[in-house]
Design a protein around this motif. Structure first.
Motif, PDB file in Angstrom:
ATOM      1  N   ILE A 160      15.759  -1.155  13.878  1.00  0.00           N
ATOM      2  CA  ILE A 160      15.171  -2.498  13.998  1.00  0.00           C
ATOM      3  C   ILE A 160      15.900  -3.475  13.078  1.00  0.00           C
ATOM      4  CG2 ILE A 160      13.088  -3.896  13.659  1.00  0.00           C
ATOM      5  CD1 ILE A 160      11.404  -1.504  14.338  1.00  0.00           C
ATOM      6  N   PRO A 211       6.742  -9.047   5.218  1.00  0.00           N
ATOM      7  CA  PRO A 211       6.186  -7.746   4.811  1.00  0.00           C
ATOM      8  C   PRO A 211       6.746  -7.223   3.493  1.00  0.00           C
ATOM      9  CG  PRO A 211       6.753  -7.705   7.134  1.00  0.00           C
ATOM     10  CD  PRO A 211       7.320  -8.982   6.563  1.00  0.00           C
ATOM     11  N   LEU A 212       7.872  -7.779   3.043  1.00  0.00           N
ATOM     12  CA  LEU A 212       8.434  -7.381   1.753  1.00  0.00           C
ATOM     13  C   LEU A 212       7.417  -7.541   0.621  1.00  0.00           C
ATOM     14  CD1 LEU A 212      11.317  -6.531   0.948  1.00  0.00           C
ATOM     15  CD2 LEU A 212      11.727  -8.870   0.265  1.00  0.00           C
ATOM     16  N   ILE A 234       4.188  -7.256   0.964  1.00  0.00           N
ATOM     17  CA  ILE A 234       2.921  -6.617   1.305  1.00  0.00           C
ATOM     18  C   ILE A 234       2.936  -5.159   0.862  1.00  0.00           C
ATOM     19  CG2 ILE A 234       1.431  -5.941   3.229  1.00  0.00           C
ATOM     20  CD1 ILE A 234       2.301  -8.506   4.632  1.00  0.00           C
ATOM     21  N   ASP A 261       1.742  -1.141   0.451  1.00  0.00           N
ATOM     22  CA  ASP A 261       1.407  -0.160   1.484  1.00  0.00           C
ATOM     23  C   ASP A 261      -0.103  -0.085   1.693  1.00  0.00           C
ATOM     24  OD1 ASP A 261       1.350   0.857  -1.046  1.00  0.00           O
ATOM     25  OD2 ASP A 261       2.192   2.801  -0.542  1.00  0.00           O
ATOM     26  N   TRP A 266      -3.422  -2.658   9.491  1.00  0.00           N
ATOM     27  CA  TRP A 266      -3.396  -1.884  10.737  1.00  0.00           C
ATOM     28  C   TRP A 266      -4.735  -1.233  11.020  1.00  0.00           C
ATOM     29  CZ3 TRP A 266      -0.045  -2.137  14.659  1.00  0.00           C
ATOM     30  CH2 TRP A 266       1.082  -2.923  14.418  1.00  0.00           C
ATOM     31  N   VAL A 282       3.517   3.543  12.591  1.00  0.00           N
ATOM     32  CA  VAL A 282       3.636   2.132  12.971  1.00  0.00           C
ATOM     33  C   VAL A 282       3.398   1.235  11.755  1.00  0.00           C
ATOM     34  CG1 VAL A 282       2.482   0.293  14.259  1.00  0.00           C
ATOM     35  CG2 VAL A 282       3.128   2.391  15.409  1.00  0.00           C
ATOM     36  N   ILE A 340       6.413   1.431   9.514  1.00  0.00           N
ATOM     37  CA  ILE A 340       7.550   0.702  10.077  1.00  0.00           C
ATOM     38  C   ILE A 340       7.338  -0.800   9.913  1.00  0.00           C
ATOM     39  CG2 ILE A 340       8.752   0.165  12.240  1.00  0.00           C
ATOM     40  CD1 ILE A 340       8.136   3.122  13.046  1.00  0.00           C
ATOM     41  N   TRP A 341       6.094  -1.222  10.155  1.00  0.00           N
ATOM     42  CA  TRP A 341       5.779  -2.647  10.047  1.00  0.00           C
ATOM     43  C   TRP A 341       6.074  -3.165   8.637  1.00  0.00           C
ATOM     44  CZ3 TRP A 341       1.767  -5.291   7.314  1.00  0.00           C
ATOM     45  CH2 TRP A 341       1.603  -6.620   7.695  1.00  0.00           C
ATOM     46  N   ILE A 373      12.598  -4.634   3.952  1.00  0.00           N
ATOM     47  CA  ILE A 373      13.550  -4.393   2.869  1.00  0.00           C
ATOM     48  C   ILE A 373      14.884  -3.892   3.438  1.00  0.00           C
ATOM     49  CG2 ILE A 373      12.601  -2.071   2.366  1.00  0.00           C
ATOM     50  CD1 ILE A 373      14.177  -4.482  -0.116  1.00  0.00           C
ATOM     51  N   MET A 392      16.030  -4.679   6.347  1.00  0.00           N
ATOM     52  CA  MET A 392      16.631  -5.843   6.989  1.00  0.00           C
ATOM     53  C   MET A 392      17.342  -6.708   5.946  1.00  0.00           C
ATOM     54  SD  MET A 392      16.217  -9.279   7.779  1.00  0.00           S
ATOM     55  CE  MET A 392      14.530  -9.755   7.449  1.00  0.00           C
ATOM     56  N   TRP A 408       5.568  -9.551  15.969  1.00  0.00           N
ATOM     57  CA  TRP A 408       5.331  -8.216  15.414  1.00  0.00           C
ATOM     58  C   TRP A 408       4.950  -8.310  13.930  1.00  0.00           C
ATOM     59  CZ3 TRP A 408       4.644  -3.140  15.148  1.00  0.00           C
ATOM     60  CH2 TRP A 408       5.288  -2.365  14.176  1.00  0.00           C
ATOM     61  N   ASN A 410       1.786  -4.890  -6.207  1.00  0.00           N
ATOM     62  CA  ASN A 410       1.620  -4.013  -5.053  1.00  0.00           C
ATOM     63  C   ASN A 410       1.493  -2.540  -5.405  1.00  0.00           C
ATOM     64  OD1 ASN A 410       1.633  -5.987  -3.132  1.00  0.00           O
ATOM     65  ND2 ASN A 410       3.825  -5.901  -2.787  1.00  0.00           N
ATOM     66  N   SER A 465       1.299 -12.387  -2.865  1.00  0.00           N
ATOM     67  CA  SER A 465       2.698 -11.964  -2.807  1.00  0.00           C
ATOM     68  C   SER A 465       3.442 -12.678  -1.693  1.00  0.00           C
ATOM     69  CB  SER A 465       2.811 -10.454  -2.688  1.00  0.00           C
ATOM     70  OG  SER A 465       1.849  -9.934  -1.849  1.00  0.00           O
ATOM     71  N   ILE A 519       6.864 -14.625  -2.346  1.00  0.00           N
ATOM     72  CA  ILE A 519       8.095 -14.331  -1.608  1.00  0.00           C
ATOM     73  C   ILE A 519       8.623 -15.610  -0.947  1.00  0.00           C
ATOM     74  CG2 ILE A 519       9.024 -13.095   0.395  1.00  0.00           C
ATOM     75  CD1 ILE A 519       8.740 -11.172  -1.739  1.00  0.00           C
TER      76      ILE A 519
END
Lengths: 283, 280
Positions: free
Chosen positions: A77, A102-103, A105, A107, A114, A155, A158-159, A164, A166, B31, B218, B260, B264
């Motif tokens: 991706i 998402p960087l 966010i 886990d 999700w 998922v 991956i989300w 990171i 990328m 997404w 985080n 965050s 960012i």
């Protein structure tokens, strides 16, 4: 730079060396000692107790399967994102900013995000219900649906974790000189050949560090699993957490930690061997 | 979208390729964004929102009340402040210890430079949060167990190697000649650093600080293992996860995400420069 007063750099790095020695090297040695000792004497009792635990084999298997499923998808991706965004002029900044969200966010937060989609009355079930695929609310996250739970966790990982990869890959792509591609184009190389023969070899250092970073993080997977499945899906770090906090058994927790360290180190060494990078390009 | 100059016979081909490109980009943006939107709906929808079936994905029946109710839950605000405290310690320590090391790596050749880099690289290959296990024992002995300082210290182990590598790159970006010119004009090394190098490096260092903040904000595992009462927000949420109702969990998720994401956004210009250099 010529410098006569050569003590200056040592003065500058000393605080960080002292700090890392105290809080990285010492605990590292302590963890290893905790793992291979019992009541102050060398012993493999902790390792035996870990290996005979019912969750041990499952947690090893789950962690590896998750890493194998997640890391290649993230690289793919990220490469797609990098290739796409290089073809965009105006708007490039905005797209990159959205993709890097998402960087920031964690886990745990990703797991909760999700959860809102995948829980029984969540959005996935609503859509499936609307399409007539399911007749009633279906649980995806229980121990009775291990495969669905695995996909849910994959998922969410991956989300969260693709951003990171990328960023590292886009930075690598930015360093590929344009002239190389142009020259290849003049000599008649198609987009596929250009990608495989020019781009991919040149972003090797970026790929290598993305792979190392992501694989180490994949073996550390914990909170996203916990948020989505509780203890229905045992993973290595989760077991370490349980042995330390619930069972108050530091020794077994330490064996888990050492196991994770060894796996991470092995993966790192394999990547360093397999993906050869010019040593001058290492930091 | 940029206008593509093309001849008439290739126009159809090119535009269909552009269409494909943009639908891919839009799909990947969705997404990322749609799940965040949905968890926000979950956080603001309250109890009714959670049990509503089937869901529509439209913002109906949402208000700030469920989120405020979550904030009023015992322990939430305190853990939020604890998270800020631990992150503050992490930022301060990783910059104070990491930036001098970064400057040394950028400006000096010295014996042991490679060993130092190896130490920093090694920390990146380890699952660092795991170090929290033996630290509980030492922390109890030192009185650091269940304190925000203790959590800040272990988070600094995570952020410091990163800060050293990134500040090295930032200082390399400040031309050596400017510094040398200042020496010629009679500045001492310290003066030259403060007057010339520091102002030029400052934006990059601020960006590094923001990253250190996000790393600490985080982190879940170490904070959960090292605290009992003084939990950070992540550790608090992890421990109450199984008992709390769904909409509280979503509110917690949203609360973790918001700061965050703002940070960012603030350093988005530096993201690629920083990682490009630090990932080599």
């Amino acid at each position: 730079m010529a410098n006569k007063r050569s003590w200056i750099p040592y003065l500058l790095i000393l605080p960080s060396v002292a700090f890392l020695a105290l809080l990285f090297v010492v605990p590292l040695v302590q963890t290893i000692w905790l793992a291979v000792s019992e009541n102050g004497a060398p012993s493999l009792a902790n390792a035996q107790r870990m290996a005979s635990d019912i969750n041990f084999t499952r947690s090893v298997k789950n962690t590896f399967l998750l890493a194998i499923a997640v890391v290649p998808v993230q690289i793919a991706i990220a490469l797609a994102m990098g290739t796409m965004v290089s073809k965009v002029g105006p708007g490039r900044e905005t797209i990159l900013w959205i993709w890097t969200i998402p960087l920031g966010i964690s886990d745990l937060a990703a797991g909760l995000v999700w959860l809102s989609i995948l829980q029984n009355t969540g959005y996935l079930n609503s859509v499936l219900f609307g399409l007539g695929i399911i007749e009633q609310r279906t649980g995806w996250l229980s121990y009775q649906t291990p495969i669905a739970l695995f996909f849910a966790i994959a998922v969410a990982e991956i989300w969260r974790g693709t951003a990171i990869v990328m960023v590292i890959i886009v930075s690598g792509l930015n360093q590929v000189p344009k002239e190389f591609k142009e020259a290849a184009e003049i000599f008649g190389a198609g987009p596929r050949t250009r990608f495989l023969r020019i781009t991919l070899p040149l972003i090797r250092p970026a790929l290598q560090s993305a792979l190392i970073l992501r694989t180490v993080l994949a073996f550390e997977v914990f909170a996203v699993v916990y948020a989505l499945g509780g203890r229905n899906f045992p993973v290595l770090v989760g077991e370490a957490y349980t042995w330390q906090n619930q069972n108050q058994n530091y020794g077994v927790a330490a064996v888990y930690a050492v196991l994770i360290m060894m796996i991470s180190l092995a993966a790192t060494l394999i990547y360093l061997r397999v993906i050869k990078v010019d040593p001058e390009r290492l930091p | 979208m940029s206008a593509t100059g093309n001849t008439a016979n290739t126009a159809g081909f090119v535009s269909s390729r552009r269409w494909l490109l943009w639908s891919g980009i839009v799909a990947l943006c969705a997404w990322v964004l749609v799940p965040i939107y949905l968890v926000a709906l979950g956080a603001l929808g309250g109890r009714q929102g959670v049990y509503q079936w089937p869901k529509t994905g439209l913002p109906t029946g949402i208000s700030l009340d469920p989120f405020i109710l979550f904030l009023k839950t015992e322990g939430v605000v305190q853990s939020f402040l604890n998270s800020l405290g631990a992150a503050g310690i992490t930022v301060a320590l990783s910059i104070l210890l990491g930036a001098p090391a970064g400057y040394a790596l950028a400006r000096y050749d010295f014996w042991g430079k490679d060993s130092y880099r190896l130490l920093v690289l090694l920390t990146r290959a380890f699952p660092l949060a795991i170090l929290a296990l033996p630290l509980t024992v030492s922390y109890i002995r030192l009185g650091l167990y269940d304190t925000i300082i203790g959590v800040g210290l272990i988070h600094t182990v995570l952020a410091l190697p990163f800060a050293a590598l990134v500040t090295q790159a930032i200082f390399l970006g400040v031309p050596k000649e400017l510094e040398e010119a200042a020496w010629v004009f009679g500045c001492t090394r310290v003066q030259a650093f403060l007057k010339i190098v520091a102002p030029l490096a400052l934006p990059g260092i601020v960006a590094t600080a923001v990253f250190a903040f996000v790393i600490s904000w985080n982190e879940v595992f170490a904070a959960s293992v090292l605290t009992v009462r003084n939990r950070t927000l992540t550790a608090y949420l992890l421990t109450v996860l199984s008992e709390s109702p769904m909409h509280y969990r979503f509110a917690g998720g949203l609360m973790l995400i918001l700061p965050s994401v703002v940070f960012i956004f603030a350093v988005r210009r530096y993201l690629f420069a920083i990682w490009g250099i630090s990932s080599k």
